[in-house]
Design an enzyme around this catalytic site. Structure first.
Site, PDB file in Angstrom:
ATOM      1  N   SER A  75      -6.978   3.656 -10.780  1.00 54.00           N
ATOM      2  CA  SER A  75      -6.433   2.495 -10.057  1.00 54.00           C
ATOM      3  C   SER A  75      -7.515   1.702  -9.347  1.00 54.00           C
ATOM      4  O   SER A  75      -7.672   0.506  -9.602  1.00 54.00           O
ATOM      5  CB  SER A  75      -5.353   2.915  -9.076  1.00 54.00           C
ATOM      6  OG  SER A  75      -5.899   3.620  -7.991  1.00 54.00           O
ATOM      7  N   VAL A  76      -8.293   2.350  -8.469  1.00 49.23           N
ATOM      8  CA  VAL A  76      -9.371   1.577  -7.832  1.00 49.23           C
ATOM      9  C   VAL A  76     -10.365   1.128  -8.895  1.00 49.23           C
ATOM     10  O   VAL A  76     -10.991   0.076  -8.781  1.00 49.23           O
ATOM     11  CB  VAL A  76     -10.110   2.360  -6.719  1.00 49.23           C
ATOM     12  CG1 VAL A  76      -9.339   2.274  -5.434  1.00 49.23           C
ATOM     13  CG2 VAL A  76     -10.426   3.775  -7.110  1.00 49.23           C
ATOM     14  N   ARG A  84      -6.214  18.860  -6.111  1.00 48.88           N
ATOM     15  CA  ARG A  84      -6.020  19.685  -7.303  1.00 48.88           C
ATOM     16  C   ARG A  84      -7.247  19.604  -8.205  1.00 48.88           C
ATOM     17  O   ARG A  84      -7.626  20.588  -8.830  1.00 48.88           O
ATOM     18  CB  ARG A  84      -4.765  19.246  -8.050  1.00 48.88           C
ATOM     19  CG  ARG A  84      -3.477  19.742  -7.390  1.00 48.88           C
ATOM     20  CD  ARG A  84      -2.260  19.047  -7.972  1.00 48.88           C
ATOM     21  NE  ARG A  84      -2.250  17.618  -7.655  1.00 48.88           N
ATOM     22  CZ  ARG A  84      -2.005  16.657  -8.531  1.00 48.88           C
ATOM     23  NH1 ARG A  84      -1.703  16.946  -9.781  1.00 48.88           N
ATOM     24  NH2 ARG A  84      -2.044  15.395  -8.159  1.00 48.88           N
ATOM     25  N   GLY A 131      -7.450  -7.309  -1.394  1.00 48.73           N
ATOM     26  CA  GLY A 131      -7.858  -5.931  -1.694  1.00 48.73           C
ATOM     27  C   GLY A 131      -9.047  -5.940  -2.646  1.00 48.73           C
ATOM     28  O   GLY A 131      -9.721  -6.970  -2.815  1.00 48.73           O
ATOM     29  N   GLY A 163      -9.047   9.766  -3.652  1.00 52.59           N
ATOM     30  CA  GLY A 163      -9.754  10.700  -4.530  1.00 52.59           C
ATOM     31  C   GLY A 163     -10.925  10.179  -5.308  1.00 52.59           C
ATOM     32  O   GLY A 163     -11.960  10.843  -5.397  1.00 52.59           O
ATOM     33  N   GLY A 164     -10.816   8.993  -5.878  1.00 52.13           N
ATOM     34  CA  GLY A 164     -11.981   8.546  -6.600  1.00 52.13           C
ATOM     35  C   GLY A 164     -11.732   7.492  -7.653  1.00 52.13           C
ATOM     36  O   GLY A 164     -10.631   6.973  -7.805  1.00 52.13           O
ATOM     37  N   HIS A 194       3.722  10.229  -7.388  1.00 53.29           N
ATOM     38  CA  HIS A 194       2.570  11.112  -7.187  1.00 53.29           C
ATOM     39  C   HIS A 194       3.068  12.494  -6.804  1.00 53.29           C
ATOM     40  O   HIS A 194       3.983  12.623  -5.993  1.00 53.29           O
ATOM     41  CB  HIS A 194       1.670  10.547  -6.081  1.00 53.29           C
ATOM     42  CG  HIS A 194       0.315  11.183  -6.027  1.00 53.29           C
ATOM     43  ND1 HIS A 194       0.133  12.468  -5.581  1.00 53.29           N
ATOM     44  CD2 HIS A 194      -0.912  10.717  -6.361  1.00 53.29           C
ATOM     45  CE1 HIS A 194      -1.165  12.764  -5.645  1.00 53.29           C
ATOM     46  NE2 HIS A 194      -1.820  11.716  -6.120  1.00 53.29           N
ATOM     47  N   SER A 218      -6.510  -3.790   3.653  1.00 54.53           N
ATOM     48  CA  SER A 218      -5.696  -3.778   2.437  1.00 54.53           C
ATOM     49  C   SER A 218      -5.469  -2.351   1.950  1.00 54.53           C
ATOM     50  O   SER A 218      -6.232  -1.445   2.277  1.00 54.53           O
ATOM     51  CB  SER A 218      -6.401  -4.568   1.335  1.00 54.53           C
ATOM     52  OG  SER A 218      -6.656  -5.869   1.779  1.00 54.53           O
ATOM     53  N   HIS A 219      -4.446  -2.197   1.129  1.00 55.56           N
ATOM     54  CA  HIS A 219      -4.076  -0.843   0.714  1.00 55.56           C
ATOM     55  C   HIS A 219      -5.132  -0.179  -0.175  1.00 55.56           C
ATOM     56  O   HIS A 219      -5.133   1.042  -0.320  1.00 55.56           O
ATOM     57  CB  HIS A 219      -2.714  -0.870   0.013  1.00 55.56           C
ATOM     58  CG  HIS A 219      -2.151   0.497  -0.239  1.00 55.56           C
ATOM     59  ND1 HIS A 219      -2.056   1.455   0.754  1.00 55.56           N
ATOM     60  CD2 HIS A 219      -1.676   1.080  -1.358  1.00 55.56           C
ATOM     61  CE1 HIS A 219      -1.541   2.562   0.235  1.00 55.56           C
ATOM     62  NE2 HIS A 219      -1.307   2.369  -1.043  1.00 55.56           N
ATOM     63  N   SER A 220      -6.029  -0.950  -0.764  1.00 53.61           N
ATOM     64  CA  SER A 220      -7.133  -0.344  -1.530  1.00 53.61           C
ATOM     65  C   SER A 220      -7.857   0.703  -0.696  1.00 53.61           C
ATOM     66  O   SER A 220      -8.347   1.706  -1.213  1.00 53.61           O
ATOM     67  CB  SER A 220      -8.162  -1.405  -1.935  1.00 53.61           C
ATOM     68  OG  SER A 220      -7.575  -2.406  -2.704  1.00 53.61           O
TER      69      SER A 220
END
Lengths: 661, 252, 251
Positions: free
Chosen positions: A414-415, A273, A14, A49-50, A257, A42-44
C-alpha cells in the site's frame, strides 16, 4: 466568489498526493495541495510494517526481482488486478525506495554476519553477506515468496510521509490545509478543478487548475470496526462519483486485516507475524498451520482473516465483553527485538490494553480480530492514472482503482503503491498539466459554487428531527454485520435496502447549529451522505458479484468463478436524485495476461471455476517462450506483456551480485 | 571595516558575506562560563566564610591569608578589593547576559507565568527561582560587592559581625545567602543539562541523579551559610558594646 | 459486538461518572465569549479522551470542535492541555484521573481555531522550511543503482530522531516558546540534529549555524526540559539539543 487558479491541483496530502506534487513541481508547474488536515497527519503516517520493493539485499530475499514481486502481487489480487499496472508498479518500486533512501528515510539496514530470527515459531540463525552490509534490509510479509518488505521499525509510513512532505515543502508546493473538496467542477467531460470548503471559515473556494488529482485515500470509516483514521471517509472518491460521469471500480473489494487490537481497532502491523509472531486460540493453540500448512500465519490477509473467523465460529475464540477474539503472540520474538523493531506495537498495546507484548507467555498476548483495513476499490483510472471517463481528472493511491490490487492487496504494497503511483501517475499528470490550457469558464465555476452553497443551505434547512449521528452509526453497523468478511445474498440484499432507506432519511435530519463556518455537525451531515453512497456501491457490488474472489467472499458462492466473473465492477451515480448506483462490468482480458488465472498457492484448494481461456493463454505463453529460445528475462517479459512507463522509470534496476540483470 | 559590517547586519540581518553573526554563540557560551566561574567562587566563598564556625581565630587567619599575609607583612586588604572588583565585573557581565532571557514585557511575563502555573513542571518552576533570585542579587550582590571593594579592611571576626549585627546588614545577608545558594544550585544543574556534561550511557537517569546530588549540596550549603550567619550574629550581639573594635590575635 | 466509539459492553456494570470541562470559544463568531463547559458522562472500561470526546460530540453537543485523525498516538493531531499538561488526548485514559475531573484546553502557542482545535499545520510547515528539514546533497542519486550503504546503528540512530510526530507538545511545554513566538523549539532543533547525523546530508556545522545559530534557534533554549518531560514519543530532546548547542558554540 473566491477563485484560486493554479497549474496542478492535488486533493489529499498523503504519500500519493505529495509525491505527485513533487512530480508537478519538478516540471515547473504551480502546484496546490489541499488537505482536510495538516499533510503530515495524513493516514499514510499510520502505515506501520513496511514497503515492498524487490531489492534482494537480505539473504532471505536473495533471488528476488520484479518477476517474483509481480507474481506475488497477481496471486495476491486473486487475478483481479491489471497485470499491466502490476508490471509498471514492480518495475518502479525499487527506484521509489532508493529515491526515498536518498531523501533520508532511515530504512533499517543489514548488518553482516549471523543473526537470530524466528521462522515458523522456531529460532533460526541466518547469515548476511559481507557485501550486503549497510544495504536496505527486508522482513517477511504475508503472501510473498521472498523477504521483500523494507521497513523503519514499525513506523514506516511515518518516516516515508515525513520525507516526502519535507521534499514537497522544499520544492515550494503550496499546502492549503483544513480545506475539504466537496464537489468536482467539470464541463464537457473535462475536469476544471474543485469546489472546496474552508473548514474554519466555512468559505467556499473554487480551485481551478489545468489538471486535478484526487489522492484522498480509502473509505474504511463506512465500517464500524476499521483500522482507518477517522478522516478516511472517502469524500474524495464520493465527489468523483457524484459527477455522474466518473466511474468507480471494484468497490466491493474491501480488505479486512487479521490483527487489529480489540477493542480499539488500532492496527498491529503484519510485521508482527512477518517477524515470527503467531496466532493462538482460547487454548493457546497455534491454529493457522492446520488451515494453511504452507504459508501458515503468512498467507494473504483475506485468507488469514477468513481462517480466523472460521476458527472463532468453531467455538475457539476467546470470550470477552467485546465479543470473541483471538490472540497474537509476539513474546517469542524477545524483548530486544520488540523494543527495536516493533516499538509502536508495544506502545499501542501498553497504552490501550495495558499489555506489554514482550512479557513472556500468556501475559504478553494481545487480543486481535479481523477488521476493515483497506479499500481496493476506488476511482477507476487508466494506467496513466487518468479517469477512464473524465479528462483531466487523475487519481492515485488508495483512492484509485488503478488496479494494482484486484480483490486483495498484499501487505507492504500500500505505501509502496502510494509513492510509486505518486511517481508514475504524478509524471503523467504533470505532462497533462503541462500540455493543456485552462478552459473552464467563470460562468461554469460560479454555477458549481452556487450549487454547493445551495446544498449546504438545504442541509441546514432540513427539519425532520432525526440525527445524522444515528444514521451514521446505523450505516456502520450494517456494513459491519452484513457486508463483512463473510457475505451472503440475503444479508447483502438487506444491507442494500436499508442503506437506501438511510440515504433517503438524510433529508429528515435537523442540524442543531445553523452556522456555515466551522460547524462539525454540518461537516458530518454532508460527509455521511457521501459515505452512504459509497456504502451502497460496496454492498450493491457485493450483492451482484456471485462468486468469491480475494477479499470478497460469498458463503453462497464460495468458488472463484473465472468464467463469469473475471471482470471489474464499475459503478456510477448517473443522476443526483438516484438512490442507488448503476452497475456495469469491465472484462479482464485473459489473452493479454502474462500470468493467466490459476491456484494462488494458499487458501482453499479446488475452489476455482476456471475459464478455458486460461489454458489457451498458458499454452500460448509456452509457445512464445519456446520461440524466443534462450533470452534474458526482460525479453521474455516484454514478449508476454508490453507495458508503458515514463522512460526514467522503465530503466533496469541494479541488484547486489547480479548487476542490472 | 567593523563599522561597515555592523551596518550591513543592521540592514540585512547578516554580515557582509551573507553569514549569521557568531555573537549569539559567544554570548551563550559566556553566560555559562561566567556562571560557572561565579559558582566556583560561591562554593569556596561560603566555605571560607563558614570558617567562623571553627572560631574567630580560624576566620581571622583565613582572612589574613586572603590578604596575602604569607607574602606581605600584615596583609594587604587591597588584594580583597581587587578580587571583589574582578568578581563584580564577572557578576555584572553574567547579569547582563542572563537578562537576555528574562520576560521583557507584561505580555511575555503573563504568558510565561500562566503557562508555568498550569504546567506544574519542576524544572520550569526552578527557572522562576533562578530569575527571581537573579533579580534580587543584582541589587543585594552589588551592595555586598561594593562594600568589599571599598572597605576590604572591614573583614574579620568582629568587623564582619558588627556589620551584620550592629549595622543591621543581616536581613540583606540572609536574603542574599538564600538567593545565591539557590541560584547557584539551579544554575549548575542547568549547566549540566544544557551542555550534556554527565549524560553517560543513560542521560535520563543521570539527569535525575545530578538533580538529587545538587539538591543535597544546596541543603548543605544553606545549613552551612545559616549557621555561619547565626554565629556572626551571636558574635556581633556579644560585641555590640565594643562596636568598631577589631579582632587581633593578641586578644587571645 | 465491539463498538470502538461507544464502547458498549455487554455486561451491565455500574460505571462511575466523570466530569469533563472543555474550553469553548469560536473566534470566527464575534458574538461568543470564551467559556468553560462541563459535560458529565459515564466512564466505560478502557475509555480514552478520544472515546469520551466523540461520545460528547455525537450524543451531547454536536457543535464541539477538536482534532483527531489516527486515534492511535501516531499522527500527532490531538494534542491538548489535560489538567495542565499538554498531551495526546487519544493516548490519555480517563481512569488515570482519580477524582474523575478532567479539564481540557487547546494547545497554547498555536493559533486558536475553535474550542480544542488549533492550527499546527502551518506553523510546522514554516518550521520545516526554516530549518530546511530535508537532505542536502550535492550529487543527484541514480535511483536505479544500488543504494548507498549506511551503518545499521547510524540508520537506527537517525530513525530514533525521525520518530517526531510534530504534535506541538514540546512547544506548549516550553517557556521560551511561550514568550518568543519565533523560537523553533525542540521540534526544530531535534530536526536539525536528525539531519546532522544523517550520512546522506552533506551540510556542515556552519550551514546548520545559519539555520539555528541565534536566539530563535538553539541559543534561545534555556534547558527547562518541558519538551523532554512531555514528549509523547520519548524523544531524547535533552541530549540532542545539547549536541547541537555544543556544535554551534564551536563556530
Amino acid at each position: 466568489m473566491k477563485i484560486v487558479y493554479t497549474d496542478a491541483l492535488i486533493v489529499g496530502g498523503g504519500l500519493a498526493g505529495l509525491r505527485s506534487a513533487i512530480a508537478t513541481r519538478e516540471k515547473g508547474l504551480d502546484t496546490i495541495v489541499i488537505s482536510m488536515v495538516p499533510v503530515k497527519r495524513s493516514h499514510s503516517a499510520a502505515a506501520q510494517g513496511g514497503m515492498q520493493a524487490s531489492l534482494g539485499n537480505a539473504v532471505m530475499g536473495e533471488g528476488d526481482n520484479e518477476d517474483v514481486h509481480f507474481a506475488d502481487t497477481v496471486k495476491g489480487s486473486d487475478w483481479g488486478c491489471d497485470q499491466n499496472v502490476a508490471r509498471m508498479f514492480v518495475t518502479t518500486a525499487p527506484k521509489a525506495i532508493r529515491e526515498l533512501a536518498a531523501w533520508g528515510v532511515p530504512w533499517n539496514r543489514i548488518g553482516k554476519g549471523p543473526r537470530e530470527v524466528i521462522i515458523n515459531g522456531e529460532k533460526e540463525t541466518i547469515v548476511e553477506k559481507d557485501e550486503a552490509h549497510g544495504l536496505i534490509n527486508a522482513r517477511d510479509f504475508g503472501g510473498t515468496k521472498k523477504w521483500r518488505t523494507c521497513y523503519t521499525s514499525d513506523a514506516t509510513g511515518h518516516t516515508m510521509l515525513y520525507a516526502v512532505a519535507n521534499e514537497a515543502l522544499r520544492r515550494n508546493v503550496e499546502i492549503h490545509d483544513k480545506k475539504e473538496a466537496i464537489s468536482i467542477i467539470h464541463e464537457n467531460g473535462i475536469c476544471g478543478g474543485v469546489v472546496a470548503r474552508d473548514l474554519i471559515s466555512g468559505e467556499l473556494i473554487a480551485y481551478i487548475a489545468k489538471g486535478t488529482m484526487i489522492a484522498t485515500g480509502g473509505y474504511g470509516r463506512i465500517y464500524k470496526q476499521s483500522t482507518n483514521a477517522i478522516i478516511c471517509k472517502g469524500v474524495g472518491v464520493a465527489i468523483a462519483l457524484e459527477t455522474g460521469i466518473v466511474q468507480l471500480g471494484n468497490m466491493e473489494a474491501v480488505q479486512f486485516h487479521p490483527t487489529p487490537i480489540v477493542p480499539s481497532g488500532i492496527l498491529l502491523t503484519e510485521g508482527c507475524r512477518g517477524d515470527g509472531g503467531v496466532l493462538r486460540d482460547k487454548d493457546g493453540y497455534r491454529f493457522m498451520p492446520d488451515y494453511e500448512p504452507e504459508k501458515k500465519e503468512l498467507a494473504s490477509r483475506d485468507v488469514v482473516s477468513r481462517r480466523m473467523i472460521e476458527h472463532i465460529r468453531k467455538g475457539k475464540g476467546v470470550k470477552s465483553p467485546y465479543g470473541d477474539h483471538l490472540w497474537l503472540d509476539i513474546s517469542i520474538l524477545g524483548r530486544e527485538h520488540i523494543e527495536k523493531n516493533l516499538h509502536d506495537v508495544q506502545d499501542i498495546s501498553k497504552t490501550f490494553n495495558g499489555i506489554d507484548p514482550a512479557d513472556e507467555g500468556e501475559k504478553g498476548w494481545m487480543p486481535v480480530l479481523p477488521m476493515q483495513h483497506y479499500s481496493m476499490g476506488g476511482i477507476r483510472v487508466k494506467p496513466t492514472g487518468e479517469s477512464t471517463t473524465m479528462k483531466g481528472l487523475f487519481c492515485s493511491g488508495e483512492a484509485a482503482c488503478w488496479d494494482l490490487h484486484g480483490f486483495n492487496r498484499l501487505g507492504g504494497n500500500s505505501v509502496s503503491e502510494a509513492v510509486v503511483a505518486g511517481m508514475i501517475v504524478g509524471e503523467y499528470f504533470a505532462s497533462y498539466c503541462k500540455e493543456t490550457h485552462l478552459t473552464t469558464n467563470t460562468f461554469t465555476i460560479q454555477k458549481f459554487l452556487e450549487v454547493q452553497k445551495a446544498y449546504l443551505q438545504e442541509i441546514l434547512s432540513y427539519d425532520g428531527g432525526k440525527n445524522i449521528f444515528d444514521i451514521k452509526d446505523r450505516m456502520r453497523i450494517i456494513m459491519q454485520e452484513k457486508v463483512g468478511v463473510f457475505r451472503n445474498g440475503k444479508d447483502l440484499s438487506d444491507a442494500v435496502d436499508e442503506l437506501e432507506d438511510l440515504l433517503k432519511m438524510v433529508k429528515e435530519i435537523t442540524v442543531t447549529d445553523k452556522a456555515l463556518c466551522i460547524n462539525p455537525e454540518l461537516n458530518e451531515a454532508y460527509r455521511v451522505t457521501k459515505m452512504l453512497k459509497l456504502a451502497l456501491c460496496v454492498s450493491k457490488g457485493a450483492l451482484e458479484r456471485t462468486e468469491s474472489r480475494g477479499a470478497h467472499f460469498r458463503e453462497d458462492y464460495t468458488k472463484r468463478d473465472d468464467e463469469n466473473w473475471l471482470n471489474r465492477t464499475i459503478t456510477t451515480w448517473t443522476d443526483p436524485n438516484d438512490t442507488m448506483p448503476t452497475l456495469s462490468y469491465e472484462e479482464i482480458d485473459i489473452s493479454k495476461m502474462e500470468m493467466p488465472p490459476a491456484f494462488r498457492g494458499y487458501g482453499k484448494k479446488g475452489a476455482i471455476m476456471s475459464n478455458p481461456l486460461s489454458e489457451i493463454r498458458e499454452e500460448e505463453i509456452t509457445k512464445i517462450k519456446e520461440t524466443l529460445g534462450k533470452v534474458d528475462r526482460f525479453t521474455t517479459q516484454e514478449a508476454l506483456l508490453d507495458f508503458d512507463l515514463p522512460k526514467e522509470y522503465k530503466r533496469k534496476n541494479e541488484r547486489m551480485g547480479v548487476g542490472y540483470d | 571595516m567593523p563599522q561597515q559590517d555592523s551596518t550591513v547586519e543592521l540592514l540585512t540581518g547578516k554580515d557582509s558575506v551573507g553569514k549569521k553573526s557568531k555573537i549569539p554563540a559567544r554570548l551563550d557560551l559566556l553566560q555559562s562560563a561566567t556562571g560557572l566561574i561565579l559558582s566556583f567562587f560561591i562554593i569556596f566563598h561560603i566555605v571560607f566564610e563558614s570558617s567562623i564556625l571553627f572560631g574567630k581565630a580560624a576566620m581571622y587567619r583565613l582572612t589574613k591569608i586572603f590578604e596575602g599575609e604569607p607574602f606581605i607583612e600584615g596583609g594587604e586588604p587591597l588584594i580583597i578589593s581587587a578580587l571583589a572588583f574582578g568578581i563584580f565585573v564577572i557578576f555584572i557581565f553574567h547579569a547582563l547576559l542572563a537578562m537576555r532571557k528574562f520576560p521583557s514585557s507584561y505580555k511575555e511575563y503573563q504568558r510565561y507565568r500562566t503557562q508555568s502555573k498550569m504546567l506544574k513542571h519542576s524544572d520550569t518552576n526552578l527557572w522562576f527561582i533562578q530569575i527571581t533570585t537573579g533579580f534580587v542579587m543584582m541589587f543585594l550582590g552589588s551592595i555586598h560587592l561594593y562594600t568589599m571593594m571599598t572597605q576590604p579592611e572591614n573583614i574579620g571576626p568582629y568587623a564582619s559581625s558588627d556589620r551584620i549585627y550592629s549595622d543591621i546588614a543581616w536581613p540583606m545577608y540572609l536574603i542574599l545567602l538564600i538567593s545565591v545558594v539557590l541560584h547557584t544550585g539551579v544554575g549548575v544543574y542547568r549547566l549540566i543539562i544544557k551542555w550534556g556534561w554527565f549524560d553517560g550511557s543513560n542521560p535520563r537517569a543521570n539527569r535525575i541523579r545530578s538533580k538529587k546530588i545538587i539538591q543535597a549540596v544546596v541543603v548543605v550549603y544553606l545549613v552551612l551559610g545559616l549557621l555561619s550567619l547565626g554565629t556572626y550574629m551571636k558574635i556581633g550581639y556579644d560585641h555590640q558594646e565594643e562596636y568598631g573594635n577589631r579582632y587581633s590575635e593578641v586578644h587571645k | 459486538m465491539i463498538d470502538q466509539e461507544n464502547q458498549e459492553v455487554s455486561n451491565e456494570e455500574e460505571f462511575r461518572k466523570i466530569e469533563i470541562t472543555v474550553f469553548r470559544y469560536n473566534p470566527q463568531n464575534s458574538n461568543t465569549k470564551p467559556e468553560y463547559q462541563t459535560y458529565t458522562l459515564e466512564e466505560t472500561p478502557g475509555m480514552t479522551l478520544y472515546i469520551a470526546l466523540i461520545k460528547i460530540w455525537s450524543t451531547m453537543d454536536h457543535n464541539i470542535s477538536f482534532d483527531f485523525v489516527c486515534r492511535a498516538g501516531i499522527c500527532g493531531s490531538c494534542s491538548m492541555v489535560v489538567n495542565g499538561k499538554p498531551r495526546l488526548a487519544c493516548k490519555t485514559r480517563t481512569s488515570e484521573f482519580e477524582d474523575g475531573k478532567i479539564t481540557l484546553l487547546p494547545l497554547p502557542t498555536f493559533k486558536h481555531i475553535k474550542d480544542l482545535s488549533v492550527d499546527t499545520g502551518n506553523w510546522m510547515n514554516a518550521m520545516s522550511k526554516k530549518v530546511e528539514s530535508w537532505i542536502h546533497a550535492k550529487e543527484e542519486t541514480d535511483i536505479t543503482a544500488i543504494e548507498k550503504p549506511v551503518e545499521p546503528d547510524v540508520a537506527q540512530a537517525v530513525f530514533e530522531l525521525d520518530r517526531c510526530i510534530e504534535c506541538g507538545i514540546c512547544l506548549a511545554a516550553c517557556s521560551t516558546k511561550i514568550m518568543k513566538e519565533d523560537f523553533v523549539g525542540a521540534v526544530g532543533l531535534n530536526r536539525t540534529a536528525r539531519f546532522a547525523i544523517d550520512p546522506h546530508d552533506e551540510r556542515s556545522d556552519e550551514d546548520f549555524y545559519e539555520l539555528i545559530g541565534d536566539d530563535n534557534g538553539v541559543f534561545g533554549c534555556m534547558s527547562l526540559m518541558g519538551c523532554e518531560d512531555h514528549c509523547p514519543k520519548d524523544l531524547p530532546l535533552q541530549t540532542k539539543i545539547a549536541y547541537m548547542r555544543r556544535k554551534m558554540v564551536k563556530m
